[in-house]
Design a protein around this motif. Structure first.
Motif, mmCIF file in Angstrom:
data_model
loop_
_atom_site.group_PDB
_atom_site.id
_atom_site.type_symbol
_atom_site.label_atom_id
_atom_site.label_comp_id
_atom_site.label_asym_id
_atom_site.label_seq_id
_atom_site.Cartn_x
_atom_site.Cartn_y
_atom_site.Cartn_z
ATOM 1 N N TRP A 71 0.826 -1.216 0.000
ATOM 2 C CA TRP A 71 0.000 0.000 0.000
ATOM 3 C C TRP A 71 0.859 1.265 0.000
ATOM 4 O O TRP A 71 0.332 2.366 0.081
ATOM 5 C CB TRP A 71 -0.906 0.018 1.229
ATOM 6 C CG TRP A 71 -2.021 -0.972 1.182
ATOM 7 C CD1 TRP A 71 -1.916 -2.320 1.260
ATOM 8 C CD2 TRP A 71 -3.419 -0.688 1.046
ATOM 9 N NE1 TRP A 71 -3.164 -2.910 1.194
ATOM 10 C CE2 TRP A 71 -4.100 -1.919 1.067
ATOM 11 C CE3 TRP A 71 -4.167 0.490 0.920
ATOM 12 C CZ2 TRP A 71 -5.485 -2.027 0.962
ATOM 13 C CZ3 TRP A 71 -5.554 0.387 0.823
ATOM 14 C CH2 TRP A 71 -6.200 -0.865 0.843
ATOM 15 N N ASN A 72 2.164 1.078 -0.023
ATOM 16 C CA ASN A 72 3.069 2.236 0.052
ATOM 17 C C ASN A 72 3.755 2.503 -1.282
ATOM 18 O O ASN A 72 4.736 3.208 -1.352
ATOM 19 C CB ASN A 72 4.127 1.997 1.141
ATOM 20 C CG ASN A 72 4.972 0.757 0.842
ATOM 21 O OD1 ASN A 72 4.567 -0.073 0.034
ATOM 22 N ND2 ASN A 72 6.109 0.642 1.481
ATOM 23 N N ILE A 73 3.192 1.903 -2.332
ATOM 24 C CA ILE A 73 3.828 2.000 -3.655
ATOM 25 C C ILE A 73 3.104 3.027 -4.511
ATOM 26 O O ILE A 73 1.870 3.024 -4.581
ATOM 27 C CB ILE A 73 3.795 0.619 -4.361
ATOM 28 C CG1 ILE A 73 4.613 -0.391 -3.569
ATOM 29 C CG2 ILE A 73 4.247 0.730 -5.805
ATOM 30 C CD1 ILE A 73 4.343 -1.836 -3.954
ATOM 31 N N ILE A 74 3.872 3.876 -5.151
ATOM 32 C CA ILE A 74 3.300 4.839 -6.105
ATOM 33 C C ILE A 74 3.802 4.426 -7.487
ATOM 34 O O ILE A 74 4.966 4.071 -7.636
ATOM 35 C CB ILE A 74 3.784 6.274 -5.793
ATOM 36 C CG1 ILE A 74 3.468 6.613 -4.329
ATOM 37 C CG2 ILE A 74 3.154 7.288 -6.733
ATOM 38 C CD1 ILE A 74 4.293 7.781 -3.793
ATOM 39 N N ILE A 106 7.117 4.435 -0.336
ATOM 40 C CA ILE A 106 7.210 5.202 0.909
ATOM 41 C C ILE A 106 7.851 4.346 1.994
ATOM 42 O O ILE A 106 7.434 3.210 2.227
ATOM 43 C CB ILE A 106 5.823 5.679 1.348
ATOM 44 C CG1 ILE A 106 5.243 6.613 0.283
ATOM 45 C CG2 ILE A 106 5.906 6.397 2.696
ATOM 46 C CD1 ILE A 106 3.865 7.115 0.574
#
Lengths: 656, 656
Positions: free
Chosen positions: B575-578, B607
């Motif tokens: 969930w911390n991936i862009i 992130i």
């Protein structure tokens, strides 16, 4: 025998003694009708209920929905169709009950006229044999009392509550006589013929107890007890539950006196245990108290939110499994928090223990009060502890139990402030008000002045006509203490107990502590002034590790108020804030719309975006937390009660 | 008349023409029993179903739960109690049906013996008049056919499907005769007496059509049509729905031919429309086709996940409102994706349009296949598109519809690969296999070889004994094209249409495109080789802005496979991936447990935390995306299908 075994053994002896105790009511309630509210915090809310919320209820009842028209149709006898849902009658009764309470502190001739007009319509819809239900009368009267799930007795209970309240405020008997006639019809139809009937939605038990206390007619006590005893014997099987619907949903799996766990629909449970506590107080039956002590501990130790809200699951509007308390998905129905106030009041009256008022206060100032907008005309059905911005208050609901429930609770605040007995008087809530308490044969006029919950100073002036020997019990709120009780779900992260101070006429006075009260025993004279100073520093709260949704998070509380961060005060975001354990917390005056509040402020790391949103970083920013009950009054907004103290995981743009 | 008005007018003329068309079946199905699967991707899965999944089904049916014991009890006639739920019989039938399919591609004498043993037990439980249902027979046979909600006809349908499948594989008639006798009993009890019966859970309609095609007995077609016609006339009121349960839940609000929207329980809906399409193909009734075209567009344009999953809401196991497609909260029942395969196959047969196979393929390779673990013995009931790590596959379920449903789908893959008609042959799915197709009076043996979905090269060898003039239809998947159809929910962010190539015996060949197929018309000779080369670059997919949960997010697709990022491949987090729009995407060989896959790789901002978790920052890191169907095989894990392209909002530690 090892030491810890001994401890366990002693504990179980103590607790079985407690459980086997015969309930003798320790306090007598003080009726709202004897209490005048003057409070800075609450009086404007009572006025708002009178001028705005009740107007919304009336508009919905008369114009927007068919609730009152159903009564008119019954009286007209022209075979008109029932509109709405079979439990809609109850909304009329609950609005009426709220009006009754409201008239005490906010007299209003127009409102009273409206109430009298409704009462005439209700009375005209009563059948000759006492039966009163617009749904069955307008659809097929021959089918009445054939479906335990259809809320006939629930509606009847709300009629009785409204009737008692209206009689207490106004002295008018018309609705009370209607309620008595209906209650007699029910008693004759069921108890006197021993025809089984398990209420699909409990309510009538507590209502019958109000009727009993008002009329002193023993049959209503017996009928309330009879309804309680119907549960848990399988009479509801295939009717209010079946192999696919758990009997625990409506607390019908075992007899009430054998219940140990909180289960099922939260409001049904609260109303049930409120009624059971009322019956226990009257019959002195130890079985109910034992059951309720067990169930109460199951609620408080494993199933209650920090806001005093209960019933985490929307699926059954109730309890799921122990420690399953999601924040954003929290259901926490407003009515369930209202029910927590009811039940905990009864438990306090029955036991004289202030711990029940600690819970009552938590539910009242947070989980329940959040159900009503600051404007007084918008409502929450559920009260989540976190929001991605999807939540907003509604004007009304298809199932409209919550608006009138929060209205009647606020309007009846006078019911919850004081207690009295032959031995003394009790101050349970800190609310500016005047009343006259009966202590034995003496009357003691009392004036309470305070700026609570913003300020911890409470001034109590006693004005007995002549000197009276008596004990004044001042509740010392659980949140003052630093050490959690064994089993508590939530505890303050600092263990240093805060100090409170009690003065008599300006000087320190001796007192003992008992059951959560400071007890001041002496001869009281006119104009004696007791001053209680409660410490109001901001507390950090941590939850037990069993609560997976709050790991590495803290909540903030000051006095009885739980706080939250909302986007409106924090540049539109509330989920990007980190509040490390060493962050300094200060208080400031702040306004949420027109509501002046004490807010909590901190400089804390806040996550911000960089590079056109392709990256992020942390910046120290000012963060504002507001009282939970004030959120969602400024549009759709992110909100969180539990703040992360460190980052373990980051989610981006997650509206999931 | 302004231009856009003209366009609208023309469009509505065209669409009403389309809707009024008389359905004449364009393709005949090719039975699994005629197809041998040799595929690199699918054959191991069929083997896994045979060796592992069916063993799990058998274990659950025989040992862990009472499903088969109920049949034994009926035969023993010793007043023993029914165990389990009233629809448990269907799990036995569905497992049996899966065994039947499996025996074709994975002959197994032990499995066949087990099936024969079960069939004996089932036959022994049939009542003299043909009735067969262990729940009613063991509880109170006099109550049979009194409650439309109790799945008697649903169970009957699954019996018929199993019987037809087992007969097709083995030629054994015993179960088929049981099914026929039961079907006759139902026909006599209802249709022939015109006794109303609205199926509480549709299934019998499509099953009767299988019985009709197998027996050629017209009464089963008439009975299927009769069941369809029962809906929407209020016969289900107070039985399968009432004023509190929406008739739309079971698609009983309007007659089937008047339905325009997809509503209610997703599996009920899929089975209904599958049956309706079968009946439409047989009766040539244009009413059903018109309704189904409208409903189908409502599914595809407003209510389908990128995975081909449907039914976003767990509350009704079905559809909520248009565009309400949450990712983490997605229900997307495995059975509903299986139903999408059924229905879209029938729509393709009926219309000859490849767009239905595009949807079929999407559901098959993603939403449905995800229901089965790589190990073959764990199942998903729901298939979310995002996870905070709370999801894991189960060994079994109380309501165990999904395990046998995904088993029978995979084992019957041979049903979905080819089509045939007097005019030619159709290749719908790219699966290594051998079969012999009937084109008019000619038989054309066909061999398909491919490494699809990892590779886009498909080699088709035709081996007619003598030269045959015919049209070969090769489906050109929708995902090859760059331009979305009007109304499509999802589109590729690059509009450049990818190029595909078709060779005959190594040389380019002329073809026309029609209804989504490349059509190659010529005289085919033995050993003719057609080669289709599909472009397999990674595609970025954007959703319509109406889908609020996917705003500023993209999904990745390669061939028919939708991808996701899972914590297991990305340092525990997903969930911390862009994934910015300009990030470069490459493919690599990768293993998820023992499953070799093509993964997608990118260097992207991720992130990470700083300062003991009190702050965060973004770092460029390597990110791996895996095929969606392979997630949740390595423990509980974060997962996301839709990746943010920029940061608008950040949530910390949010298990909500």
């Amino acid at each position: 025998m090892k030491q810890y075994q001994l401890a366990v053994f002693l504990f179980s002896v103590v607790s079985s003694c407690l459980q086997a105790q015969t309930p003798t009511k320790k306090l007598e309630p003080v009726s709202f009708s004897q209490v005048t509210i003057t409070d800075n915090f609450w009086k404007p809310k009572l006025d708002k209920v009178a001028t705005t919320t009740l107007q919304a209820c009336i508009y919905q009842t008369e114009d927007k929905t068919a609730r009152i028209r159903n009564f008119e149709k019954v009286a007209r006898k022209q075979n008109e169709k029932h509109e709405g849902i079979y439990y809609d009658d109850s909304d009329v009764y609950k609005a009426l009950e709220a009006i009754a309470y409201s008239l005490k502190n906010h007299p209003d001739a127009t409102l009273e006229k409206k109430a009298d007009e409704w009462i005439d319509k209700i009375a005209a819809a009563q059948q000759p044999d006492g039966y009163l239900n617009t749904y069955y009368t307008l659809t097929d009267l021959s089918k009445r009392w054939t479906d335990m799930e259809k809320h006939e007795d629930y509606n009847a209970g709300h009629l009785m509550e409204a009737a008692v309240a209206y009689y207490n405020t106004t002295g008018k008997r018309k609705l009370l006589d209607v309620a008595i006639k209906f209650a007699d019809h029910i008693d004759t139809t069921f108890r006197l013929q021993n025809r089984h009937w398990v209420s699909g939605h409990q309510e009538i038990e507590l209502a019958l107890m109000k009727l009993y206390h008002t009329t002193k007619n023993d049959r209503y006590l017996q009928l309330a007890d009879w309804f309680l005893n119907q549960r848990g014997h399988g009479y509801g099987k295939g009717v209010i539950w079946d192999e696919w619907k758990d009997p625990k949903y409506c607390q019908d799996d075992v007899p009430v006196k054998e219940q140990k766990e909180i289960t099922g629909h939260a409001v049904r449970a609260m109303y049930l245990y409120t009624g059971a506590a009322d019956v226990a107080a009257a019959t002195k039956d130890p079985g109910y108290l034992k059951a309720m002590n067990n169930v109460w501990e199951d609620v408080i130790f494993r199933n209650m939110y920090i806001t005093g809200g209960i019933g985490s699951s929307g699926k059954n509007e109730g309890f799921s499994k122990d420690y399953d308390l999601p924040n954003e998905q929290a259901y926490c129905e407003t009515c369930a928090s209202v029910g927590m106030v009811f039940w905990n009041q009864r438990m306090n009256l029955l036991t004289g223990d202030a711990k029940f008022v600690d819970v009552l206060e938590r539910s009242l100032y947070n989980g329940a009060l959040d159900g009503l907008s600051l404007s007084g005309d918008r409502f929450f059905y559920g009260n989540p502890l976190a929001s991605s911005g999807q939540h907003s208050r509604s004007e009304w609901f298809g199932t409209a139990c919550c608006p009138s429930n929060i209205s009647r609770l606020i309007a009846s605040l006078g019911d919850y402030i004081y207690g009295q007995s032959d031995n003394g008087l009790w101050v349970n809530l800190f609310v500016g008000s005047n009343t006259t308490l009966k202590v034995g044969k003496n009357s003691i006029p009392v004036i309470m002045e305070t700026n609570y919950p913003w300020d911890g100073k409470v001034k109590l002036t006693l004005n007995p006509a002549k000197s009276v020997k008596s004990a004044v019990h001042l509740r010392i709120p659980g949140w003052v203490k630093g050490v959690p009780a064994p089993g508590d779900l939530y505890s303050f992260t600092s263990n240093a107990p805060a100090k409170y101070e009690i003065l008599l006429n300006g000087k320190p006075i001796n007192y003992k502590e008992e059951n959560g009260y400071a007890v001041l025993e002496r001869s009281w004279r006119k104009s004696d002034v007791v001053e209680l100073n409660l410490p109001m520093e901001v507390k950090r709260i941590a939850a037990k590790q069993d609560l997976t949704y709050t790991i590495d998070r803290i909540a903030l509380q000051r006095g009885p108020l739980v706080y939250c961060v909302e986007g409106a005060d924090n540049n539109g975001n509330a989920w990007n804030i980190i509040l490390p354990e060493n962050a300094t917390l200060t208080t400031i005056k702040h306004n949420v719309l027109n509501e002046p509040v004490i807010a909590i402020q901190s400089k804390a790391p806040v996550i911000t975006t960089t590079l056109n949103g392709a990256g992020v970083q942390t910046q120290q920013k000012e963060v504002i937390a507001i009282p939970y009950y004030t959120w969602a009054n400024r549009g759709k907004n992110q909100m969180q009660v539990w703040l992360p103290t460190k980052v373990k995981e980051v989610k981006i743009n997650s509206g999931n």
